[in-house]
Design an enzyme around this catalytic site. Structure first.
Site, short mmCIF file in Angstrom:
data_model
loop_
_atom_site.label_atom_id
_atom_site.label_comp_id
_atom_site.label_asym_id
_atom_site.label_seq_id
_atom_site.Cartn_x
_atom_site.Cartn_y
_atom_site.Cartn_z
CG HIS A 191 -1.81 -5.44 9.46
ND1 HIS A 191 -1.05 -4.39 9.00
CD2 HIS A 191 -3.09 -5.08 9.24
CE1 HIS A 191 -1.85 -3.44 8.56
NE2 HIS A 191 -3.10 -3.83 8.69
CE LYS A 242 -0.99 -0.58 -4.42
NZ LYS A 242 0.07 0.33 -4.91
CE LYS A 253 -2.89 7.65 2.41
NZ LYS A 253 -2.21 8.35 1.30
CE LYS A 272 4.09 7.75 -0.13
NZ LYS A 272 2.62 7.81 -0.17
CB SER A 302 -3.68 1.37 -5.97
OG SER A 302 -2.90 2.36 -6.56
N1 GLU Z 1 0.87 7.59 -3.38
C1 GLU Z 1 -0.51 7.47 -3.12
C2 GLU Z 1 -0.81 7.67 -1.64
O1 GLU Z 1 -0.06 8.28 -0.94
C3 GLU Z 1 -1.07 6.16 -3.68
C4 GLU Z 1 -0.55 4.92 -3.08
C5 GLU Z 1 -0.98 3.66 -3.83
O2 GLU Z 1 -1.77 3.73 -4.73
O3 GLU Z 1 -0.47 2.60 -3.46
O4 GLU Z 1 -1.84 7.30 -1.16
#
Ligand code: GLU
Length: 472
Positions: free
Chosen positions: A66, A71, A95, A107, A363
């Site tokens: 969306h 990410k 998140k 992921k 990030s």
């Molecule tokens: N792996 C981290 C998380 O679970 C960072 C993810 C990111 O920076 O894209 O939030």
């Protein structure tokens, strides 16, 4: 779909989602769309290790699009499976929504034990994985942007970047195809400690709330609080560091080989160096050994920080946990059964998908830096310093008093990249904590902070879908 432990992490996320969705008034179809993983890429590829060919299993899941890019990190672990990657990608969606990072959730994971490979072999595996992602358009600054996660770090991110750049020559925004890179490769200052610092900012904010602390029978503020940290990876190490610097006492640290306890407080850096030298956290001078790592979680403390893997606090051990606050620095360390136990016991669980959002928040700052092709502070640092110097001169002239040299330097200082990143992260975590707590207060029937966090996330993602015009 269940993981080898016959426990579906994705089902647990769905369960938490459904629990929260009842408190919203969104159309069933919208809720169903939000819950599902949009794109799932499962791959097997061969890599020559020594004189043998190994078939490597790997995944990338884009839970939502969306907002673009999607990410989320990439983990290297033997426990990686599709269920886990799906669950973690869903958590990324929620998140990002909570902390207002304009990304979808994703992921990735490679099912390997990274300790079994040489750096050269790991590089081969990482580069091959990246080229598989490129082939299917599962990576790119505007489509899907990986980052570090359990078992990966800056080194792996720079291999990903280099592979991407060599296969997509001339792409001007290529640096933004991955975050968590070394500074020399387009990384941003502050990314390394971001998750741990975000955990600290989030818990510190909760501890400032008098009504919440009164309910838990705790004093206001993190100062003097007794903290147990599980996991000495990047997140656990930095969480411990910021809690100690903030005046808390780290009374126990757990790793998979065992745990150590010291009521006088442990220094994470000394423990880290000891583990590096001896290969184990155990036998740290002045501390007591606890041979079974999981027992450390059950020691008395004010704040427990699980900062390793999922499912470590579950229906079996939740009743024995004595902490008053549990800060989920890892992703999914508590099962829904554990949540029920803590909700009944009145323990405050500060949920993962907002508390550990510091990593993805920074990030986002890194990605913005990459797209703008200029480091933070470059344009305004000197200007601010010159202006501040003039103001100080005027104050000194008009008052006839001189300001102390150290104080003068402090006032004059123009923001560096690290100052801006830390300040942006602090603002993000404080606002998110307040927003979730406000939602919880407004809905007295909401049983816990996790449900309140999900409500905030669902409302934001659903609004964004509605605004896209998908659901008129
Ligand atoms: N792996 C981290 C998380 O679970 C960072 C993810 C990111 O920076 O894209 O939030």
């Amino acid at each position: 779909m269940a993981s080898p432990f016959e426990y579906s992490f994705f089902d647990a996320v769905v369960k938490s989602f459904d629990k929260a969705a009842q408190f919203t008034s969104w159309d069933k179809g919208i809720l169903e769309q939000i819950k599902q993983c949009n794109s799932v890429y499962r791959m097997n590829f061969p890599v020559k290790i020594g004189d043998k060919i190994e078939v490597i299993k790997a995944y990338r899941v884009q839970h939502s699009q969306h907002k673009l890019p999607s990410k989320g990190g990439i983990r290297f672990s033997l426990s990686v499976n599709l269920d886990e990657v799906m669950a973690l990608s869903a958590l990324m969606t929620y998140k990002c929504a909570i902390v207002n990072v304009p990304f979808g959730g994703a992921k990735g994971g490679i099912c390997i034990d990274p300790k079994k490979y040489t750096p050269y072999e790991l590089e081969k595996i990482t580069r091959r994985y990246t080229s598989e992602l490129i082939k299917k358009n599962f990576i790119g600054p505007g489509t899907d942007v990986p980052a570090p996660d359990y078992g990966t770090g800056e080194r792996e991110m720079s291999w990903i970047l280099d592979t991407y750049q060599s296969m997509r020559p001339g792409e001007v925004d290529a640096l933004g195809c991955v975050t968590g890179k070394p500074i020399t490769q387009g990384g941003v200052h502050g990314r390394r400690e971001a998750t741990g610092l975000g955990v600290f900012f989030g818990i510190r904010e909760v501890c400032k709330m008098k009504d919440v602390m009164d309910r838990l029978g705790l004093s206001v503020g993190v100062e003097g609080k007794r903290v147990i940290v599980q996991g000495m990876g990047n997140v656990g190490y930095h969480s411990a560091k910021f809690f100690r610097q903030g005046g808390a006492k780290i009374v126990a640290i757990a790793e998979y080989e065992g745990a150590i306890e010291n009521e006088a407080g442990l220094n994470e850096e000394e423990v880290f160096q000891h583990r590096k030298k001896t290969g184990s956290i155990l036998n740290f001078p002045g501390a007591t050994n606890i041979s079974k790592s999981s027992e450390a979680l059950e020691l008395p403390c004010d704040i427990l920080i699980p900062a390793a893997l999922e499912n470590v606090i579950n229906g079996d051990n939740a009743n024995r946990i004595q902490a008053k606050i549990i800060g989920e620095a890892a992703n999914g360390p508590l099962t829904p059964e554990a949540d029920e136990v803590f909700s009944k016991k009145g323990v405050l669980v500060v949920p993962d998908m907002y508390l550990n959002a510091g990593g993805v928040t920074v990030s986002y700052f890194e990605w913005l830096k990459n797209l703008s092709h200029v480091r933070y502070g470059r344009m305004e640092k000197r200007f601010t310093e010159n202006m501040n110097a003039r103001i100080i001169n005027q104050i000194e002239e008009l008052s006839g008093k001189s300001i102390e040299v150290q104080e003068k330097e402090h006032i004059m200082h123009g923001a560096d990249e690290i100052d801006l990143v830390h300040s942006g992260l602090e603002e993000t975590m404080i606002s998110a904590t307040k927003e979730i707590m406000e939602c919880w207060k407004q809905n007295p029937k909401v049983p816990d902070m996790r449900t309140a966090a999900y409500i905030v996330a669902i409302n934001k993602v659903a609004t964004s879908y509605a605004e896209l015009g998908i659901f008129p």
